[in-house]
Scaffold this motif. Structure first.
Motif, mmCIF file in Angstrom:
data_model
loop_
_atom_site.group_PDB
_atom_site.id
_atom_site.type_symbol
_atom_site.label_atom_id
_atom_site.label_comp_id
_atom_site.label_asym_id
_atom_site.label_seq_id
_atom_site.Cartn_x
_atom_site.Cartn_y
_atom_site.Cartn_z
ATOM 1 N N MET A 1 0.954 -1.233 -0.005
ATOM 2 C CA MET A 1 -0.093 -0.020 -0.101
ATOM 3 C C MET A 1 1.025 1.182 -0.083
ATOM 4 N N ARG A 2 0.662 2.138 -1.029
ATOM 5 C CA ARG A 2 1.576 3.284 -1.353
ATOM 6 C C ARG A 2 1.244 4.465 -0.127
ATOM 7 N N ALA A 3 0.238 4.267 0.459
ATOM 8 C CA ALA A 3 -0.084 5.402 1.523
ATOM 9 C C ALA A 3 1.033 5.270 2.861
ATOM 10 N N ARG A 4 1.443 4.070 2.899
ATOM 11 C CA ARG A 4 2.316 3.773 4.174
ATOM 12 C C ARG A 4 3.815 4.376 3.928
ATOM 13 N N SER A 5 4.002 4.580 2.508
ATOM 14 C CA SER A 5 5.213 5.165 2.408
ATOM 15 C C SER A 5 5.568 6.679 2.365
ATOM 16 N N ILE A 6 4.213 7.336 2.346
ATOM 17 C CA ILE A 6 3.983 8.629 2.126
ATOM 18 C C ILE A 6 4.736 9.415 3.239
ATOM 19 N N ALA A 7 5.482 10.513 3.184
ATOM 20 C CA ALA A 7 6.159 11.155 4.447
ATOM 21 C C ALA A 7 4.909 11.824 5.164
ATOM 22 N N PRO A 8 5.321 11.802 6.704
ATOM 23 C CA PRO A 8 4.188 12.483 7.230
ATOM 24 C C PRO A 8 3.724 13.807 7.070
ATOM 25 N N LEU A 9 4.607 14.573 6.504
ATOM 26 C CA LEU A 9 4.165 16.190 6.273
ATOM 27 C C LEU A 9 3.440 16.051 4.932
ATOM 28 N N GLU A 10 3.359 15.135 4.158
ATOM 29 C CA GLU A 10 2.608 14.981 3.027
ATOM 30 C C GLU A 10 1.209 14.316 3.259
ATOM 31 N N ALA A 11 1.136 13.540 4.234
ATOM 32 C CA ALA A 11 0.100 12.665 4.381
ATOM 33 C C ALA A 11 -1.409 13.208 4.278
ATOM 34 N N GLU A 12 -1.488 14.483 4.898
ATOM 35 C CA GLU A 12 -2.755 15.001 4.739
ATOM 36 C C GLU A 12 -3.152 15.386 3.259
ATOM 37 N N SER A 13 -2.241 15.825 2.507
ATOM 38 C CA SER A 13 -2.437 16.327 1.090
ATOM 39 C C SER A 13 -2.792 14.862 0.496
ATOM 40 N N TYR A 14 -2.163 13.740 0.643
ATOM 41 C CA TYR A 14 -2.745 12.690 -0.152
ATOM 42 C C TYR A 14 -3.851 12.159 0.338
ATOM 43 N N GLN A 15 -4.420 12.300 1.662
ATOM 44 C CA GLN A 15 -5.499 11.855 2.289
ATOM 45 C C GLN A 15 -6.568 12.826 1.583
ATOM 46 N N ARG A 16 -6.410 14.053 1.505
ATOM 47 C CA ARG A 16 -7.296 14.688 0.689
ATOM 48 C C ARG A 16 -7.761 14.530 -0.609
ATOM 49 N N ALA A 17 -6.559 14.183 -1.408
ATOM 50 C CA ALA A 17 -6.629 13.762 -2.581
ATOM 51 C C ALA A 17 -7.513 12.584 -2.729
ATOM 52 N N ALA A 18 -7.322 11.514 -1.886
ATOM 53 C CA ALA A 18 -8.191 10.415 -1.875
ATOM 54 C C ALA A 18 -9.576 10.690 -1.603
ATOM 55 N N ARG A 19 -9.778 11.543 -0.576
ATOM 56 C CA ARG A 19 -11.050 11.830 -0.225
ATOM 57 C C ARG A 19 -12.065 12.529 -1.337
ATOM 58 N N LEU A 20 -11.259 13.047 -2.015
ATOM 59 C CA LEU A 20 -11.837 13.879 -3.262
ATOM 60 C C LEU A 20 -12.326 12.805 -4.151
ATOM 61 N N ILE A 21 -11.422 12.049 -4.723
ATOM 62 C CA ILE A 21 -11.872 11.465 -5.594
ATOM 63 C C ILE A 21 -12.792 10.261 -5.421
ATOM 64 N N LEU A 22 -12.803 9.907 -4.108
ATOM 65 C CA LEU A 22 -13.754 8.969 -3.479
ATOM 66 C C LEU A 22 -15.189 9.527 -3.439
ATOM 67 N N SER A 23 -15.141 11.037 -3.211
ATOM 68 C CA SER A 23 -16.513 11.456 -3.262
ATOM 69 C C SER A 23 -17.048 11.976 -4.307
#
Length: 474
Positions: A1-23
């Protein structure tokens, strides 16, 4: 799972992108805003892998669009397309949407609203049960709702004129639209030719395919597609997968949502409300009354001095009736019978294999009668009616049904003959409190009198259990 390799400082940006496309499922240069597509393009590679691994969803990202092709496990009567004024699309609007997309796919770079209407008039006459008469106001309103929905998503852009003028009088009003062919193509991409299927079940994921890995994917899809996933609605294999901590934890890591786990089931909760298609608790008379009614139902169920409510199990899944209703509306005259295919196993429960394990007990839920619901909402109208919209003040019966619809859509109650069943997640909204904001008479230009002004205001409803968090469903 690529989310585990995301840097902590960028995790919120990645999660925001995931929520965006899922919704949203579709993101364009202008929809939902101009910052959305660059965000998705930044994380396209990681999202593509994670969405496929966790859910079996396919993500396509181009320079101008991002489209998520989802997998549907069952029909949901509470999901669907809505107009700009939040009204659900009816059968007429869905039919017009399909015909308008077909017209846009064949048109050039631009098309006028009247030309688009002429095409829909001609094509609708060839489809059994569909009719479009621009002389009828209801047909024009439905057609303009479809055009507005496409405009909002960037499939067409107004170059000149106004659709509202055409809706008022087609002989006078006119509008010219630029067509974005990439968005039109991304909007309608069915998994198979619709003329070749004779049941909507063929569009659903097969229940028996894929083994344990696919069962885990099905449970993750349920977590982001349903407000609450109740264990009692699952078979044994699904219940085991839902109980595994990693199933929900992987979705939480991808989306940044909070896992709320109880013995009865699991829900994902997001304080930001960025993944919800329905905000609850929300604003407006119906949402506020629904929250008040939720608190009243909790008090009724927990009241030791009141008679013990009757407890009954959830009714058997009625989605077979929904499938039958959809199938009954299929235009058989346009079906290619020579290439017809039907998947009788998709979305249908498979035959149970005898097991040596003890059967799981069937939970029972408190039944709240219709008479009590009607009386309770009437009391809320008497108490807080000044703060309600006038249309609901005059029709407590319709307000009761609308509030119950909100609670049922969030899987907090279940409709049954004679009333509703209070489901476990409803307990999150016990302890509701109400505050009424008073108007300052000195701020009114023409105050009628101080006493009347002081009693007017707006009811604000809150629950001590919610803290503005929302159950997520996309």
């Amino acid at each position: 799972m690529r989310a585990r390799s995301i840097a902590p400082l960028e995790a919120e940006s990645y999660q925001r992108a995931a929520r965006l496309i899922l919704s949203r499922h579709l993101v364009t240069a202008s929809y939902p805003d101009r910052s959305a597509l660059p965000l998705l393009r930044r994380w396209a590679t990681e999202l593509r892998e994670d969405l496929l691994e966790l859910f079996g969803f396919r993500l396509e990202v181009t320079e101008t669009t991002a489209r998520l092709f989802t997998v549907v496990d069952r029909l949901d009567p509470d999901s669907g397309t809505r107009t700009a004024t939040d009204r659900p699309f009816d059968r007429r609007r869905y039919a017009y949407l399909a015909l308008v997309l077909a017209a846009l796919g064949r048109a050039g770079a631009q098309i006028s609203l009247s030309e688009l209407a002429e095409y829909v008039v001609a094509e609708s006459s060839r489809v059994e049960g569909v009719e479009f008469a621009p002389s009828r106001g209801t047909d024009r309103d439905a057609f303009v709702d479809v055009v507005g929905w496409l405009t909002m998503r960037g499939a067409i852009t107004v170059a000149d004129g106004d659709a509202g003028g055409w809706a008022r009088d087609p002989a006078i009003g006119e509008a010219l639209y630029d067509i974005d062919r990439a968005v039109v193509t991304a909007l309608f991409r069915p998994p198979q030719a619709l003329q070749h299927i004779d049941s909507v079940r063929a569009l659903l994921a097969p229940v028996s395919a894929g083994g344990t890995q696919e069962v885990a994917r099905r449970m993750r899809r349920a977590l982001v597609q349903r407000p609450v996933v109740y264990a009692e609605e699952l078979d044994d294999e699904e219940a085991v997968q839902l109980a595994l901590p990693r199933t929900a934890a992987d979705v939480a890591l991808l989306t940044g949502l909070v896992v709320e786990r109880r013995a009865e089931g699991v829900a994902l909760v997001g304080p930001s409300g960025r993944l919800s298609d329905v905000r609850f608790p929300g604003t407006g008379t119906v949402a506020q009354v629904a929250l008040l009614l939720a608190g009243e139902i909790c008090d009724r169920v927990l009241d030791a001095d009141a008679p013990e409510p009757v407890r009954v199990p959830l009714p058997m899944d009625t989605r077979a009736d929904l499938v039958a209703a959809v199938d009954a509306a299929l235009p058989r005259s346009s079906m290619f019978t020579g290439l017809r295919s039907s998947d009788d196993t998709a979305g249908e429960p498979v035959a149970e294999v005898p097991s040596e394990r003890e059967p799981r007990p069937v939970p029972e839920h408190p039944l709240v009668e219709d008479a009590w619901l009607a009386e309770t909402v009437s009391g809320l109208v008497d108490t807080y009616g000044r703060t309600f919209a006038s249309q609901w003040q005059a029709d407590p019966g319709a307000l009761t049904q609308a509030a119950i619809g909100v609670l049922a859509g969030q899987r907090l109650v279940a409709r049954v003959p004679g009333g509703v069943l209070a489901l476990p997640a409803l307990a999150r909204f016990r302890g509701v409190t109400v505050s009424v904001r008073r108007r300052d008479p000195h701020l009114e230009l023409f105050p009628r009198d101080r006493e009347a002004t002081a009693t007017a205001g707006t009811a604000t409803v809150a629950s001590s259990q919610t803290d503005s968090s929302e159950t997520e469903k996309c």
